[in-house]
Design an enzyme around this catalytic site. Structure first.
Site, PDB file in Angstrom:
ATOM      1  N   ASP A  40      12.860  -2.736   6.091  1.00 21.09           N
ATOM      2  CA  ASP A  40      11.910  -3.070   4.868  1.00 21.09           C
ATOM      3  C   ASP A  40      10.978  -1.965   4.774  1.00 21.09           C
ATOM      4  O   ASP A  40      10.873  -1.263   5.689  1.00 21.09           O
ATOM      5  CB  ASP A  40      11.231  -4.271   5.326  1.00 21.09           C
ATOM      6  CG  ASP A  40      12.130  -5.693   5.321  1.00 21.09           C
ATOM      7  OD1 ASP A  40      13.103  -5.587   4.898  1.00 21.09           O
ATOM      8  OD2 ASP A  40      11.816  -6.558   6.277  1.00 21.09           O
ATOM      9  N   LYS A  41      10.027  -2.116   3.587  1.00 23.11           N
ATOM     10  CA  LYS A  41       9.209  -0.972   3.344  1.00 23.11           C
ATOM     11  C   LYS A  41       8.248  -0.774   4.289  1.00 23.11           C
ATOM     12  O   LYS A  41       7.846   0.251   4.814  1.00 23.11           O
ATOM     13  CB  LYS A  41       8.826  -1.469   2.062  1.00 23.11           C
ATOM     14  CG  LYS A  41       7.374  -0.611   1.647  1.00 23.11           C
ATOM     15  CD  LYS A  41       6.834  -0.886   0.470  1.00 23.11           C
ATOM     16  CE  LYS A  41       5.383  -0.148   0.158  1.00 23.11           C
ATOM     17  NZ  LYS A  41       4.809  -0.742  -0.958  1.00 23.11           N
TER      18      LYS A  41
END
Length: 344
Positions: A155-156
Site C-alpha cells: 500500500d501507498k
C-alpha cells in the site's frame, strides 16, 4: 470446445492469472506451445515458452516441455504474470532505495507515501516512474520493454521491501512463487490493544459492502478470496502491541483488514479505524501523547520488513530485511518511554 477457467489472484488481483484448460475429446495431437498460442488470448509464443520453461505450465499436474503433444482430456494449468495495464510510463528522477540488484531482479525499500504504480489520480511520482528512470540507464532487456516488472505491491502508506523483475522469464518464475505462496513475507506492525498471545487470522477477504475503499473479512467464500495471516507478539506496550505478521496469502489490505477483524486495528490506520484513541485513559495528558504519536507517524504503523524467495536463476534462497523507518521507530520509542514512566 475446451473448458477454460481464469482465476486472478494477488494483492491487487491483477498481477497474474491462472488458467485451467480441459482439452476437448476430439483434439488431435499437437505441440502444447502451438496449442496454447491459439487458445490463450493475447499470449505470444515467447510468453508461452517462458511460462513452460519456468514450469508454470502443468499437464495433468506435471510440468512439461514445449515439445509435449497434448491429448484429448488433458488438464492444463498455467500461471501467467500480467503486464502493466498502463500504456505510458514516464521516467522521473526520483530517489529510490535499492537494497539489492542483479541482472534479473532488484529489491527496493519503498518509503511510506509513495504509490507503487501509476493509476487514477497518481500518474506521476510513483515507484514505477522512478524505476523507469533507473532502467533507462541499463541495457535494453527483451521482454520487459525497458520497464520494471511488478511482481507484487504494498500500500501507498506502508513502507518496506518490494521485489521487481527485470525480464519476462524472471517475472514468470517469481509470479509462480507468489501463486504457490512460497514467498516469505514478514511485516512489523503496531496494533491497538493488549494482544494476549500469538495467533492466526483466516477468512475470505473482499470489498466492504459499506465502504468500497476498504476490505472486510468474510466467512462466505462467495464474498472474497481465502486469506491467512499468522501474527506473533514481539512487545507489549500497554495500550498497543508490537507484532510480526507473516503472510501465507497476499490479499489487498490483508493485515489491515485481519487486525481490524480481531479487534486490534493498526495504530493510526485511518481507513480501518486506527486513527482514534481506542485504548487507554481519559486523561488529557494521555490524549496529547497519542496525538503526538499520530503526528510523528502520520500513516498506518505497518512495515514490510522481511522478503525471502528462491532466485529464479541461481535457484538459491535469498532473504532481505529492511530496518524500521524513522517515523515508525520514533513513535515506537515514544510508546516505550511512556510505558516506563506510566504510573502503576
Amino acid at each position: 470446445m475446451e473448458n477454460i477457467n481464469t482465476l486472478q489472484e494477488s494483492e491487487d488481483q491483477d498481477l497474474y492469472e491462472h488458467l485451467n484448460i480441459v482439452v476437448d475429446k476430439g483434439q488431435s495431437l499437437l505441440r502444447i506451445d502451438k496449442f496454447l498460442m491459439h487458445r490463450v488470448e493475447n499470449a505470444s509464443r515467447s510468453r508461452i515458452q517462458n511460462a513452460i520453461e519456468a514450469e508454470n505450465v502443468l499437464v495433468n499436474k506435471k510440468p512439461v516441455k514445449s515439445s509435449y503433444k497434448i491429448k484429448p482430456a488433458d488438464e492444463i494449468s498455467i500461471v501467467f504474470p500480467h503486464p502493466p495495464r498502463d500504456t505510458e510510463v514516464y521516467p522521473e528522477d526520483i530517489p529510490i532505495d535499492i537494497v539489492y540488484e542483479d541482472q534479473d531482479l532488484l529489491i527496493v525499500n519503498k518509503s511510506a507515501g509513495m504509490v507503487v504504480h501509476p493509476g487514477f489520480n497518481n500518474y506521476t511520482g510513483t515507484l514505477v516512474n522512478a524505476l523507469a528512470f533507473h532502467f533507462e540507464q541499463l541495457p535494453h532487456l527483451p521482454g520487459n520493454e525497458g520497464r520494471p516488472g511488478l511482481v507484487h505491491r504494498i500500500d501507498k502508506d506502508t513502507s518496506g521491501l518490494l521485489l521487481i523483475s527485470k525480464n519476462e522469464i524472471t517475472m514468470t518464475k517469481l509470479a509462480k512463487q507468489f501463486f504457490d505462496h512460497s514467498i516469505t513475507r514478514k511485516y512489523i506492525a503496531l496494533a491497538w490493544g493488549d494482544i494476549a498471545e500469538n495467533g492466526t487470522v483466516t477468512g475470505y477477504i473482499g470489498r466492504s459492502a459499506k465502504n468500497r475503499i476498504i476490505m472486510d473479512n468474510y466467512d462466505d467464500e462467495e464474498k472474497g478470496k481465502w486469506s491467512v495471516t499468522h501474527y506473533t507478539v514481539l512487545e507489549r506496550l500497554g495500550y498497543v502491541t508490537l507484532i510480526s505478521c507473516q503472510l501465507e496469502t497476499g490479499r489487498t489490505h490483508q493485515i489491515r483488514a485481519h487486525m481490524k477483524h480481531i479487534g486490534h486495528p493498526l495504530f493510526n490506520d485511518a481507513n480501518y479505524g486506527g486513527d482514534k484513541i481506542l485504548k487507554g485513559t481519559t486523561f488529557n495528558k494521555y490524549k496529547q501523547f497519542v496525538q503526538n504519536c499520530f503526528n510523528i507517524l502520520p500513516r498506518q504503523a505497518l512495515h514490510a520488513q522481511t522478503l525471502g524467495f528462491i532466485h529464479p536463476t541461481t535457484r538459491t534462497y535469498m532473504e532481505f530485511e529492511a530496518p524500521l523507518p524513522a517515523d515508525f521507530d520514533e513513535a515506537l520509542s515514544k510508546w516505550r518511554n511512556y510505558i516506563v514512566q506510566a504510573p502503576e
